[in-house]
Design an enzyme around this catalytic site. Sequence first.
Site: not given
Ligand code: ZN
Length: 361
Positions: A64, A111-112, A146, A176, A184, A228-229, A267-270, A289, A292
């Site tokens: 990132s 990343d972004h 992004d 995106e 994030e 995200h997160g 995105h924001g898979g966690s 992605n 986190t």
């Molecule tokens: Zn992302």
Amino acid sequence: MPGLIEKLGLKPGVIYGDDVLNLFKYAREHGFALPAINVTSSSTVVAALEAARDAKAPIVLQVSNGGAAYFAGKGISNDGQKASVAGSIAAAHYIRSIAPVYGVPVVLHTDHCAKKLLPWLDGMMDADEAFFKEHGVPLFSSHMIDLSEDPVDYNISTTAKYLQRAAPWKQWLEMEIGITGGEEDGVNNEDVDNNSLYTQPEDIWNIYQTLSPISPYFSIAAGFGNVHGVYQPGNVKLQPDLLAKHQAFVADKLKSDDKKPVFFVFHGGSGSSVDDFRTAIGHGVVKVNLDTDLQWAYLSGHRDYITKNIEYLKTQVGNPNGPDKPNKKYYDPRVWVREGEKTMKARVVQALEDFKATGSL
Ligand SMILES: [Zn+2]
């Protein structure tokens, strides 16, 4: 699912161009995806590579903007994106030299990159251009741009310009549309309007139509309620089935037999469920992605080591075994940093399993 290396002629180490395209096509066709691991140091790089090696799977390693600056060292200024440019280039050279030793193909990605960070992307692409002149390949396999917080027309036309620049060296570009919620790397989307968290099929078609005449090397991070997160469950619901609608919409416009013409990125898979991942992957997600959850996994090993061995870590000499006993073998970074690598590695192995990439090489 046998022998990707043999089937696609992939080589261990950083891959680019048609190798990336063929890998993502194969993944889309066979219903698996690659985890994209945010790396910030040589330690997190080797943890991810070790996981890929043991799971016999390719992997995406990405830095990132903040991670790149961290790679360069937090003690230097990031004025004009200098630290982020230098750090991402350093990470790229490190990953390029070490990845072949692990025997796995690696997609090297960044990343972004929001509008205000474009000088970072410009600096990295200057490095790509120079590397291409010398070696015939770009330094990075892939970048992300992004501009999802900007007006859609600006987002798509500017993305097209960057794809144009990347096209001669067959570099992948991820873009995106719609917004990933949450927070994030200093970008805070915790308060955005829920509607903008869900991308419309017309937008996907608009992007596809604009970008595909330039180059086939692009993917779309579409919003389907991603955040995200990891937070308490809120009122935004993940709707991976939306991706199927996008694919059908584009396939219909193209009058194509290919039911999944678009490459999607999650995105924001966690914190998402394995079911949600697998549904999204079934609809053409080729890259997921995870950041986190991996930060948490990396910490766990360090935390547990320090908690367990605290009596050996208070002084250089002297522990429960005697006042003159040395503690060197407890505070050597190769011991305690390694514990974080082990727990991070285990989490990456689990992700490869969740995304059905295990054993694909
Ligand atoms: Zn992302």
